[in-house]
Each structure stands twice: as structure tokens, then as C-alpha cells.
Design a protein around this motif. Structure first.
Motif, PDB file in Angstrom:
ATOM      1  N   MET A   1       0.718  -1.189   0.102  1.00 54.02           N
ATOM      2  CA  MET A   1      -0.062   0.057   0.010  1.00 54.02           C
ATOM      3  C   MET A   1       0.879   1.332   0.046  1.00 54.02           C
ATOM      4  O   MET A   1       0.873   2.050  -0.960  1.00 54.02           O
ATOM      5  CB  MET A   1      -0.995  -0.133   1.303  1.00 54.02           C
ATOM      6  N   PHE A   2       1.638   1.482   0.885  1.00 51.69           N
ATOM      7  CA  PHE A   2       2.602   2.635   1.257  1.00 51.69           C
ATOM      8  C   PHE A   2       3.711   2.400   0.722  1.00 51.69           C
ATOM      9  O   PHE A   2       4.305   1.216   0.463  1.00 51.69           O
ATOM     10  CB  PHE A   2       2.822   2.897   2.662  1.00 51.69           C
TER      11      PHE A   2
ATOM     12  N   SER B   1       6.588   6.608   2.788  1.00 54.03           N
ATOM     13  CA  SER B   1       5.465   6.752   3.643  1.00 54.03           C
ATOM     14  C   SER B   1       5.331   5.920   4.658  1.00 54.03           C
ATOM     15  O   SER B   1       4.616   6.426   5.775  1.00 54.03           O
ATOM     16  CB  SER B   1       4.414   6.821   2.665  1.00 54.03           C
ATOM     17  N   PHE B   2       5.505   4.663   4.464  1.00 50.64           N
ATOM     18  CA  PHE B   2       5.378   3.567   5.874  1.00 50.64           C
ATOM     19  C   PHE B   2       6.229   4.083   6.839  1.00 50.64           C
ATOM     20  O   PHE B   2       5.772   3.921   8.209  1.00 50.64           O
ATOM     21  CB  PHE B   2       5.583   2.326   5.224  1.00 50.64           C
TER      22      PHE B   2
ATOM     23  N   LEU C   1       4.729   6.761   8.713  1.00 48.56           N
ATOM     24  CA  LEU C   1       3.563   6.383   9.509  1.00 48.56           C
ATOM     25  C   LEU C   1       4.079   5.764  10.900  1.00 48.56           C
ATOM     26  O   LEU C   1       3.457   5.876  12.011  1.00 48.56           O
ATOM     27  CB  LEU C   1       2.639   5.169   8.761  1.00 48.56           C
TER      28      LEU C   1
ATOM     29  N   ILE D   1      -1.795  -2.664   5.791  1.00 45.23           N
ATOM     30  CA  ILE D   1      -1.063  -1.682   5.211  1.00 45.23           C
ATOM     31  C   ILE D   1       0.422  -2.506   5.042  1.00 45.23           C
ATOM     32  O   ILE D   1       1.040  -2.257   3.850  1.00 45.23           O
ATOM     33  CB  ILE D   1      -0.701  -0.491   6.021  1.00 45.23           C
TER      34      ILE D   1
ATOM     35  N   ASN E   1      -1.605  -6.294   1.202  1.00 41.42           N
ATOM     36  CA  ASN E   1      -1.654  -4.798   1.111  1.00 41.42           C
ATOM     37  C   ASN E   1      -2.452  -4.725  -0.466  1.00 41.42           C
ATOM     38  O   ASN E   1      -2.758  -3.542  -0.999  1.00 41.42           O
ATOM     39  CB  ASN E   1      -0.778  -4.053   1.036  1.00 41.42           C
TER      40      ASN E   1
ATOM     41  N   GLU F   1      -6.249   4.013  -2.873  1.00 42.66           N
ATOM     42  CA  GLU F   1      -4.909   3.776  -1.790  1.00 42.66           C
ATOM     43  C   GLU F   1      -4.212   5.078  -1.576  1.00 42.66           C
ATOM     44  O   GLU F   1      -4.116   5.419  -0.369  1.00 42.66           O
ATOM     45  CB  GLU F   1      -4.055   3.015  -2.749  1.00 42.66           C
ATOM     46  N   ASN F   2      -4.201   5.984  -2.555  1.00 44.28           N
ATOM     47  CA  ASN F   2      -3.801   7.253  -2.347  1.00 44.28           C
ATOM     48  C   ASN F   2      -4.654   8.260  -1.150  1.00 44.28           C
ATOM     49  O   ASN F   2      -4.150   8.775  -0.344  1.00 44.28           O
ATOM     50  CB  ASN F   2      -3.616   8.130  -3.626  1.00 44.28           C
TER      51      ASN F   2
ATOM     52  N   GLU G   1      -3.766   6.752   2.118  1.00 44.39           N
ATOM     53  CA  GLU G   1      -2.333   7.252   2.502  1.00 44.39           C
ATOM     54  C   GLU G   1      -2.534   8.776   3.187  1.00 44.39           C
ATOM     55  O   GLU G   1      -1.950   8.637   4.122  1.00 44.39           O
ATOM     56  CB  GLU G   1      -1.639   6.979   1.389  1.00 44.39           C
ATOM     57  N   ARG G   2      -3.184   9.387   2.393  1.00 47.49           N
ATOM     58  CA  ARG G   2      -3.236  10.870   2.799  1.00 47.49           C
ATOM     59  C   ARG G   2      -3.953  10.918   4.124  1.00 47.49           C
ATOM     60  O   ARG G   2      -3.623  11.723   4.880  1.00 47.49           O
ATOM     61  CB  ARG G   2      -3.903  11.622   1.761  1.00 47.49           C
TER      62      ARG G   2
ATOM     63  N   LEU H   1      -1.727   9.797   7.156  1.00 48.09           N
ATOM     64  CA  LEU H   1      -0.380  10.618   7.147  1.00 48.09           C
ATOM     65  C   LEU H   1      -0.799  11.960   7.897  1.00 48.09           C
ATOM     66  O   LEU H   1       0.068  12.812   8.380  1.00 48.09           O
ATOM     67  CB  LEU H   1       0.373  10.656   5.868  1.00 48.09           C
TER      68      LEU H   1
END
Length: 285
Positions: free
Chosen positions: A1-2, A6-7, A10, A51, A68, A136-137, A140-141, A144
């Protein structure tokens, strides 16, 4: 996913090795750096995304593997158990669950009436759904936002609205529409699951549940299994066994006492069904 970046971001802002109830409405994140199993879970109507890592989800006699690439969509309360076989400090397991806000979904549908055009109830309601890039995006937003929680109050509802819109216009859209459509099969089965959750100790017939929902016996049975993967009696049995397991493992009740307390009349029958469901005989720790 990330992405890896980004992961890592998180991981810097969520608690480790616990279930985190986020300030974002309806959102829960679970992190673990070791394998574990879970036995007493009733998944509310929600969207669940792994995730990082993999988890096995068992509903009755069926087992699903989630990673994911797909998300789990639960339109009604579903009793489940499962396990995570691999997780380390370097490669932890992380999963998120977002409870579906039916008022928010209904608001979108009232504003975007064209979304009501298609309405099919022929496919299986519970299942694995492809996690496309746009969805997915958005998730993610949303996640975060934990980097700076002062933005959550304003931005989280907007991103969640985007998520619901993308779900409504995606392959699982009809399932989400049925959750807010008065008199839909999804709403009727949701009513039955709520009743079973409140009365699981009692002797309940499938006929009485069908009558409660205003459905024919065959129609009720078919739609119940489609939405939960379980028959009504299997569903009730799962609730009983999960509660008995909790009473034994967390409250140290004797096995026979736990069995009677959740509605079993025969301790031997309880032990057989417990072993069949959990893969081991009941025992007090």
C-alpha cells in the motif's frame, strides 16, 4: 500500500504493539512486531486494509488471506477469528480499520443522485476487493494526517468523503449503496445480525429471523450467508463460542460454567464444537 518512505513516516507517529484508536472518526490502527492470533472479534461494518504484512481471517469454515493488494469490506457485523503468522521489529504487521459512516455515505448519495443508477444485489457482499491507486492514495493521505493532528478536524472528514465517493463509484459501490437503502437485503440482514448479537444465548429459529426481517425462509438464508459467509445458526454458534472463549481465557471461568452461560446445555457438545472452531480443546489458563 505505502511506499517505504510513507510507511516509515507512519511508523514514526503511531503507537507500536497495540491497537490505536485514532482521533480520526471511526479509524483504528493495529501494529505488531510479533505474530499473534485473535479469537473474539466482531467486525463492525467497515473497510479494513492491511498496510504491511499478511493476515488470515477465518469466518466459519472459510479462510481468507489479506495483504496490501486488497481490502476487506464488511457490510454487516461479522464474527471472525484469525492470525498473523509473520511479523518482526524490522517488518512489522500493520492493519487499519475504518468504520463506515452511513450518514456520510447517505449524504453523498443525496447530493449525487446519479450514483443510484445501478443497484445489483446478486454478488457476494463480503469479500476481497481490489485496492486501486486512487483509493490507496486517499487512505495514505488520511493516515499521514497523524503527522500533524491539528489538521485532522478539518481535513479528515474531507478525505473520508472522498473515500466514500470512490467506493461508491468503484466495483463495490452497490454494496455500499445497499447499506443505506431502506428495505434492501443488506439492511434486513444487518437487522438480523444485530438481533443475534443481542440474543445469542437464546434458542432462535431461522424461521423467526426470516419473519423478523420480512423475508421468505429461503431468501433470508441465502442472503444471510452471502453477507456473512455463515448460515444464521453458524453465526449464532460463532458468537457463543467467542464469548465462551473470552469467559474462559480472560475471566477464568470453569469450562462447564462458560458453556452454560453462553447457551449450551451439554458441556461435551460445547467442547466438541469449541475444538472444531478454535482447533484446540478449551482449557483454563
Amino acid at each position: 500500500m505505502f511506499s517505504e518512505q510513507s510507511f516509515a513516516r507512519l511508523l514514526d507517529v503511531i503507537p507500536h504493539n497495540q491497537t490505536y484508536h485514532s482521533p480520526i472518526k471511526g479509524l483504528i490502527i493495529h501494529h505488531s512486531d510479533h505474530p499473534f492470533s485473535y479469537d473474539n472479534v466482531i467486525q463492525e461494518p467497515s473497510i479494513c486494509i492491511v498496510i504491511r504484512g499478511e493476515r488470515e481471517v477465518q469466518l466459519g469454515n472459510q479462510c481468507y488471506l489479506f495483504d496490501n493488494r486488497h481490502f476487506m469490506f464488511c457490510p454487516v457485523n461479522v464474527p471472525m477469528c484469525g492470525k498473523v503468522l509473520q511479523a518482526t521489529a524490522e517488518e512489522p504487521f500493520v492493519v487499519m480499520s475504518m468504520k463506515i459512516d452511513l450518514q456520510a455515505v447517505n449524504k453523498i448519495l443525496l447530493e449525487q443522485t446519479a450514483l443510484f443508477a445501478k443497484n445489483s444485489e446478486n454478488q457476494t457482499a463480503f469479500g476481497q476487493w481490489h485496492l486501486d491507486t486512487e483509493l490507496e492514495n486517499a487512505f495514505e493521505r488520511l493516515l499521514l494526517l497523524h503527522e500533524n493532528t491539528k489538521y485532522i478536524a478539518f481535513l479528515a472528514p474531507l478525505i473520508q468523503q472522498e473515500i466514500y465517493y470512490r467506493l461508491l463509484t468503484g466495483e463495490q459501490g452497490d454494496k455500499l449503496k445497499q447499506m443505506v437503502s431502506f428495505g434492501s437485503n443488506t439492511q434486513k440482514i444487518a437487522k438480523a445480525t444485530e438481533y443475534l448479537k443481542a440474543h445469542y444465548i437464546e434458542t432462535i429459529t431461522v424461521e423467526s429471523l426470516a419473519e423478523l426481517c420480512g423475508m421468505s425462509l429461503s431468501g433470508f438464508h441465502n442472503h444471510f450467508k452471502k453477507h456473512t459467509t455463515l448460515s444464521p445458526l453458524q453465526y449464532q454458534k460463532s458468537l457463543r463460542l467467542m464469548e465462551a472463549n473470552r469467559l474462559i481465557s480472560q475471566e477464568n471461568l470453569p469450562i462447564s460454567t462458560a458453556a452454560f452461560q453462553v447457551g449450551y446445555e451439554s458441556p461435551s457438545q460445547f467442547s466438541r464444537e469449541y475444538k472444531r472452531y478454535f482447533g484446540k480443546a478449551p482449557s483454563v489458563r
